[in-house]
Design a protein around this motif. Structure first.
Motif, PDB file in Angstrom:
ATOM      1  N   PRO A  63       0.814  -1.223   0.000  1.00 13.74           N
ATOM      2  CA  PRO A  63       0.000   0.000   0.000  1.00 13.74           C
ATOM      3  C   PRO A  63       0.843   1.267   0.000  1.00 13.74           C
ATOM      4  CG  PRO A  63      -0.908  -1.588   1.529  1.00 13.74           C
ATOM      5  CD  PRO A  63       0.406  -2.146   1.075  1.00 13.74           C
ATOM      6  N   GLY A  64       2.088   1.175   0.490  1.00  7.05           N
ATOM      7  CA  GLY A  64       2.989   2.317   0.466  1.00  7.05           C
ATOM      8  C   GLY A  64       3.750   2.460  -0.836  1.00  7.05           C
ATOM      9  N   GLY A  65       3.439   1.632  -1.824  1.00  7.10           N
ATOM     10  CA  GLY A  65       4.060   1.751  -3.138  1.00  7.10           C
ATOM     11  C   GLY A  65       5.410   1.081  -3.274  1.00  7.10           C
ATOM     12  N   LYS A  66       5.781   0.230  -2.328  1.00  6.10           N
ATOM     13  CA  LYS A  66       7.085  -0.434  -2.375  1.00  6.10           C
ATOM     14  C   LYS A  66       6.941  -1.816  -3.021  1.00  6.10           C
ATOM     15  CE  LYS A  66       8.639   1.993   1.753  1.00  6.10           C
ATOM     16  NZ  LYS A  66       7.404   2.777   1.856  1.00  6.10           N
ATOM     17  N   ASP A  67       7.983  -2.224  -3.720  1.00  6.29           N
ATOM     18  CA  ASP A  67       7.971  -3.510  -4.409  1.00  6.29           C
ATOM     19  C   ASP A  67       8.064  -4.662  -3.423  1.00  6.29           C
ATOM     20  OD1 ASP A  67       7.969  -3.089  -7.403  1.00  6.29           O
ATOM     21  OD2 ASP A  67       9.654  -1.787  -6.852  1.00  6.29           O
ATOM     22  N   ILE A  68       7.365  -5.736  -3.737  1.00  5.74           N
ATOM     23  CA  ILE A  68       7.486  -6.999  -3.010  1.00  5.74           C
ATOM     24  C   ILE A  68       8.324  -7.895  -3.907  1.00  5.74           C
ATOM     25  CG2 ILE A  68       6.236  -8.900  -1.931  1.00  5.74           C
ATOM     26  CD1 ILE A  68       3.758  -6.886  -2.144  1.00  5.74           C
ATOM     27  N   TRP A  69       9.579  -8.077  -3.515  1.00  2.00           N
ATOM     28  CA  TRP A  69      10.546  -8.705  -4.396  1.00  2.00           C
ATOM     29  C   TRP A  69      10.556 -10.230  -4.267  1.00  2.00           C
ATOM     30  CZ3 TRP A  69      12.156  -5.693  -8.050  1.00  2.00           C
ATOM     31  CH2 TRP A  69      12.381  -4.330  -7.827  1.00  2.00           C
ATOM     32  N   LEU A  70      10.812 -10.861  -5.394  1.00  2.00           N
ATOM     33  CA  LEU A  70      11.092 -12.292  -5.448  1.00  2.00           C
ATOM     34  C   LEU A  70      12.399 -12.469  -6.196  1.00  2.00           C
ATOM     35  CD1 LEU A  70      10.689 -15.370  -5.461  1.00  2.00           C
ATOM     36  CD2 LEU A  70       9.183 -15.088  -7.440  1.00  2.00           C
ATOM     37  N   LEU A  71      13.383 -13.072  -5.524  1.00  2.00           N
ATOM     38  CA  LEU A  71      14.655 -13.395  -6.149  1.00  2.00           C
ATOM     39  C   LEU A  71      14.688 -14.908  -6.370  1.00  2.00           C
ATOM     40  CD1 LEU A  71      17.481 -12.342  -7.039  1.00  2.00           C
ATOM     41  CD2 LEU A  71      18.283 -12.936  -4.741  1.00  2.00           C
ATOM     42  N   ILE A  84      12.560 -24.772  -3.198  1.00  2.00           N
ATOM     43  CA  ILE A  84      12.423 -24.358  -1.806  1.00  2.00           C
ATOM     44  C   ILE A  84      11.989 -22.904  -1.807  1.00  2.00           C
ATOM     45  CG2 ILE A  84      13.678 -23.868   0.330  1.00  2.00           C
ATOM     46  CD1 ILE A  84      13.298 -26.795  -0.121  1.00  2.00           C
ATOM     47  N   ALA A  85      10.993 -22.558  -1.003  1.00  2.00           N
ATOM     48  CA  ALA A  85      10.585 -21.163  -0.835  1.00  2.00           C
ATOM     49  C   ALA A  85      11.134 -20.652   0.491  1.00  2.00           C
ATOM     50  CB  ALA A  85       9.063 -21.034  -0.872  1.00  2.00           C
ATOM     51  N   LEU A  86      11.842 -19.529   0.446  1.00  2.00           N
ATOM     52  CA  LEU A  86      12.417 -18.912   1.633  1.00  2.00           C
ATOM     53  C   LEU A  86      11.776 -17.545   1.804  1.00  2.00           C
ATOM     54  CD1 LEU A  86      14.550 -19.093   3.885  1.00  2.00           C
ATOM     55  CD2 LEU A  86      16.194 -18.088   2.301  1.00  2.00           C
ATOM     56  N   VAL A  87      11.020 -17.379   2.892  1.00  2.00           N
ATOM     57  CA  VAL A  87      10.195 -16.182   3.083  1.00  2.00           C
ATOM     58  C   VAL A  87      10.657 -15.428   4.326  1.00  2.00           C
ATOM     59  CG1 VAL A  87       7.842 -15.324   3.368  1.00  2.00           C
ATOM     60  CG2 VAL A  87       8.258 -17.367   1.987  1.00  2.00           C
ATOM     61  N   ALA A  88      10.808 -14.122   4.207  1.00  2.00           N
ATOM     62  CA  ALA A  88      11.243 -13.294   5.334  1.00  2.00           C
ATOM     63  C   ALA A  88      10.498 -11.971   5.323  1.00  2.00           C
ATOM     64  CB  ALA A  88      12.753 -13.054   5.275  1.00  2.00           C
ATOM     65  N   GLY A  89      10.553 -11.287   6.462  1.00  2.00           N
ATOM     66  CA  GLY A  89       9.976  -9.948   6.542  1.00  2.00           C
ATOM     67  C   GLY A  89       8.467  -9.909   6.564  1.00  2.00           C
ATOM     68  N   VAL A  90       7.806 -11.022   6.907  1.00  2.00           N
ATOM     69  CA  VAL A  90       6.347 -10.984   7.055  1.00  2.00           C
ATOM     70  C   VAL A  90       5.996 -10.183   8.303  1.00  2.00           C
ATOM     71  CG1 VAL A  90       4.238 -12.352   7.266  1.00  2.00           C
ATOM     72  CG2 VAL A  90       6.161 -13.224   5.912  1.00  2.00           C
ATOM     73  N   TYR A  91       6.718 -10.453   9.391  1.00  2.00           N
ATOM     74  CA  TYR A  91       6.560  -9.671  10.622  1.00  2.00           C
ATOM     75  C   TYR A  91       7.475  -8.462  10.528  1.00  2.00           C
ATOM     76  CZ  TYR A  91       6.411  -8.495  15.594  1.00  2.00           C
ATOM     77  OH  TYR A  91       6.255  -7.836  16.792  1.00  2.00           O
ATOM     78  N   GLY A  92       6.892  -7.281  10.471  1.00  2.00           N
ATOM     79  CA  GLY A  92       7.622  -6.063  10.160  1.00  2.00           C
ATOM     80  C   GLY A  92       8.875  -5.799  10.969  1.00  2.00           C
ATOM     81  N   PRO A  93       8.848  -5.927  12.311  1.00  2.00           N
ATOM     82  CA  PRO A  93      10.042  -5.602  13.092  1.00  2.00           C
ATOM     83  C   PRO A  93      11.186  -6.596  12.956  1.00  2.00           C
ATOM     84  CG  PRO A  93       8.044  -5.367  14.424  1.00  2.00           C
ATOM     85  CD  PRO A  93       7.663  -6.081  13.165  1.00  2.00           C
ATOM     86  N   HIS A  94      10.986  -7.697  12.265  1.00  2.26           N
ATOM     87  CA  HIS A  94      12.038  -8.712  12.181  1.00  2.26           C
ATOM     88  C   HIS A  94      12.936  -8.451  10.983  1.00  2.26           C
ATOM     89  CE1 HIS A  94      13.489 -13.078  11.888  1.00  2.26           C
ATOM     90  NE2 HIS A  94      14.021 -12.545  12.963  1.00  2.26           N
ATOM     91  N   LEU A  95      13.842  -7.509  11.133  1.00  4.32           N
ATOM     92  CA  LEU A  95      14.761  -7.142  10.066  1.00  4.32           C
ATOM     93  C   LEU A  95      15.854  -8.186   9.865  1.00  4.32           C
ATOM     94  CD1 LEU A  95      15.213  -3.435  11.191  1.00  4.32           C
ATOM     95  CD2 LEU A  95      13.685  -4.263   9.409  1.00  4.32           C
ATOM     96  N   ALA A  96      16.199  -8.898  10.949  1.00  3.73           N
ATOM     97  CA  ALA A  96      17.265  -9.906  10.851  1.00  3.73           C
ATOM     98  C   ALA A  96      16.911 -10.988   9.839  1.00  3.73           C
ATOM     99  CB  ALA A  96      17.523 -10.526  12.220  1.00  3.73           C
ATOM    100  N   ILE A 132       8.411  -9.234   2.809  1.00  2.00           N
ATOM    101  CA  ILE A 132       6.993  -9.238   2.448  1.00  2.00           C
ATOM    102  C   ILE A 132       6.283  -7.985   2.953  1.00  2.00           C
ATOM    103  CG2 ILE A 132       4.809 -10.489   2.751  1.00  2.00           C
ATOM    104  CD1 ILE A 132       6.779 -11.822   0.867  1.00  2.00           C
ATOM    105  N   ASN A 133       6.776  -7.392   4.037  1.00  2.00           N
ATOM    106  CA  ASN A 133       6.134  -6.202   4.610  1.00  2.00           C
ATOM    107  C   ASN A 133       7.094  -5.009   4.586  1.00  2.00           C
ATOM    108  OD1 ASN A 133       4.507  -4.385   5.941  1.00  2.00           O
ATOM    109  ND2 ASN A 133       4.115  -5.681   7.709  1.00  2.00           N
ATOM    110  N   PRO A 134       7.416  -4.484   3.398  1.00  2.00           N
ATOM    111  CA  PRO A 134       8.396  -3.397   3.313  1.00  2.00           C
ATOM    112  C   PRO A 134       7.921  -2.098   3.952  1.00  2.00           C
ATOM    113  CG  PRO A 134       7.353  -3.765   1.179  1.00  2.00           C
ATOM    114  CD  PRO A 134       6.907  -4.877   2.067  1.00  2.00           C
ATOM    115  N   ASP A 135       6.605  -1.857   3.972  1.00  2.00           N
ATOM    116  CA  ASP A 135       6.112  -0.622   4.611  1.00  2.00           C
ATOM    117  C   ASP A 135       6.503  -0.574   6.077  1.00  2.00           C
ATOM    118  OD1 ASP A 135       4.950   0.071   2.232  1.00  2.00           O
ATOM    119  OD2 ASP A 135       2.894  -0.371   2.853  1.00  2.00           O
TER     120      ASP A 135
END
Length: 558
Positions: A63-71, A84-96, A132-135
């Motif tokens: 919604p903030g106009g940022k890309d949701i990237w797939l590498l 294999i699917a590797l997913v990160a950043g669904v929970y916003g504060p988890h930058l690690a 997944i949650n760049p905003d």
């Protein structure tokens, strides 16, 4: 004289080298987490540099106009290989998690010319979704900095007809949103006996009475008695997925998968039948300790527990994870309702594993050298553990010392702002994640080596009278993992194991099923197939599915 000059020159060179090395180390240690723009540049750089093995695409916009990237990593056609699917950043504060996902991609690609890695990238596909949650994650690079879980969808969290009218306020002007403690006889918090910087709930059973009211940093802008309950940041994506969706809960959205980010992720996955397993970097951990089978959770109409055949697989992968990473003392991290990792198992039907990737290491208790005894029993409070570890490693930005302020909502009372710095609980300095990335890469490659491998062996053809040929063969799973999950058998989107005899013109299967569909094959399991075929020429026997790869073998009919 020349000797002295040479020594001086050599000394100057060594000094410069040491200074440069120290500067690089300090730069690495102080390197912040990537902003959305920096993340995009890192991913584009990988795709441009390793074009043979890497492809970058945006699967949607936040919604903030940022890309949701797939590498996508791998050689050849990605969709035609087990993935294999590797997913990160669904929970916003988890930058690690985002940083670990990108570092894993960087490490894989930098070693792509090594034989073992080249074979890995040629035989498997890696779908990496780093943020997944760049905003929400962008709030780390913004001011004021605070742990934001929601995307940019505007929400009326307090249901008063107004949007974002009660945000955080940086009352001490340090650029960070922490907490405020107010001395109050009606408060329910006291200073921890293990570390007075930390506030804990008063325990009446231990004779404790509350001393502090604890609130977030800010004021009650809309005067409804709640503090900062309706600021920027709308939907927590790790509450927005379909399994165990928390209806009518602030931050979960109007309905499951209401957000463009969660929808983009699931849309891609449901169209990718070759995904064998899903790994999530997030604050839920079923890798350090596997889920236990509980029959009472599996006999209901809505299954809420891991199925019986999948539980041993989880235990096997957990042993592999602990053995390959060497990580210990993981904190308990139960899943939230509506989170992605559980949806990947119960609804997407794949093996789904989740780990934070990093947690506060156990700090060894100091020893009293005069009596030979260790100090008091270590605290089980996670904030106390964090501060003890930060102190031991001289990390100065983890805790903001309590500082007196005049709070307009508490006139005449002592109020102080401070506490754990935003993002500090889940995210160490970036420099400390290099070792964690190496460990997880070791685990991930070990997991891939255990994935199912279908082979066709002991093929026999026997010519019979009347132009018939009997074809017999054994199909075996040579891998150390089953060809799919038991839950996948109950989910219609997961491909079945298939054995098929493909015939040509003038050939007919007169006995035996031409196409056999079956449930997953266990590790080492084999099955015998027999076909009676009329006709001559070449036919092909195929076995497997999109998640395992297809093994084919040519047959000559006489």
């Amino acid at each position: 004289m020349k000797y002295r000059s040479l020594l001086a020159l050599l000394g100057a060179f060594v000094s410069c080298l040491l200074y440069h090395t120290e500067s690089v180390a300090q730069s690495s240690a102080s390197k912040p987490y990537s902003s959305a723009a920096e993340l995009a540049n890192r991913l584009k750089s990988l795709s441009n540099r390793y074009g043979t093995f890497a492809n970058l695409q945006s699967i949607g916009k936040s919604p903030g106009g940022k890309d949701i990237w797939l590498l996508t990593l791998g050689r050849g056609t990605a969709a035609q290989k087990p993935a294999i699917a590797l997913v990160a950043g669904v929970y916003g504060p988890h930058l690690a998690g985002t940083e670990l996902a990108v570092q894993l991609a960087e490490k894989l690609l930098s070693a792509a010319n090594q034989d073992s890695v080249a074979r890995l990238l040629s035989s498997k596909t890696f779908y990496i979704f780093p943020s997944i949650n760049p905003d929400a994650q962008e709030q780390f690079a913004a001011r004021p900095r605070y742990e934001r879980v929601g995307n940019n969808t505007a929400t009326d969290d307090d249901r008063d007809g107004r949007l974002n009218e009660d945000p955080f306020e940086d009352l001490n002007k340090d650029g960070l949103i922490t907490q405020i403690r107010v001395e109050d006889p009606t408060g329910t918090f006291v200073a921890s006996k293990d570390d007075p910087r930390v506030l804990v709930k008063a325990d009446p059973a231990k004779g404790e009475t509350g001393r502090y009211v604890l609130i977030s940093e800010g004021t009650d802008t809309d005067k409804d008695g709640a503090f900062n309950e309706d600021g920027a940041g709308g939907i927590d994506l790790d509450k927005n997925f379909t399994f165990d969706y928390p209806f009518f809960t602030p931050g979960s959205g109007e309905m499951p998968v209401s957000e463009p980010e969660s929808r983009a992720l699931l849309d891609f996955l449901y169209k990718a039948p070759n995904v064998y397993a899903v790994f999530t970097f997030g604050p839920y951990n079923n890798l350090s300790e596997a889920l236990k089978f509980d029959r009472t959770k599996t006999i209901r109409r809505v299954i809420t527990g891991i199925l019986e055949k999948d539980a041993p697989v989880g235990e096997q992968v957990s042993r592999l994870y602990n053995g390959q990473t060497g990580l210990k003392d993981a904190p308990a991290m139960p899943p939230t309702k509506g989170n992605f990792a559980q949806t990947a198992y119960y609804h997407y039907g794949r093996f789904s594993f989740s780990t934070p990737g990093w947690w506060v290491p156990k700090t060894t208790a100091s020893t009293d050298t005069t009596k030979g005894k260790s100090n008091a029993k270590p605290s089980d409070n996670e904030d106390v553990k964090l501060l003890k570890w930060a102190d031991a490693n001289n990390l100065r930005d983890v805790f903001i010392n309590w500082q007196p302020i005049e709070h307009p909502d508490f006139p005449g009372r002592k109020a102080e702002v401070g506490g754990i710095a935003p993002f500090a609980r889940l995210n160490p300095p970036v420099s400390l994640l290099n070792d964690a990335a190496d460990k997880h890469l070791k685990f991930l490659t070990a997991f891939v080596r255990q994935m199912p491998e279908i082979d066709v062996v002991n093929l026999r053809t026997e010519s019979l009278s009347g132009g018939l040929t009997r074809v017999t063969a054994q199909v075996i799973n040579r891998g150390l993992l089953p060809t799919g999950s038991e839950i996948g058998d109950r989910v219609r989107f997961v491909p079945k194991m298939k054995v098929e005899l493909r015939t040509g013109n003038g050939q007919t299967v007169v006995s035996g099923r031409k196409r056999i569909l079956r449930s997953p094959m266990a590790a080492g399991e084999s099955m015998e197939v027999t076909f009676l075929v009329s006709g001559t020429g070449r036919a092909t026997l195929e076995a497997g599915n999109a998640m395992t790869g297809i093994k084919s073998i040519d047959i000559t009919l006489r």
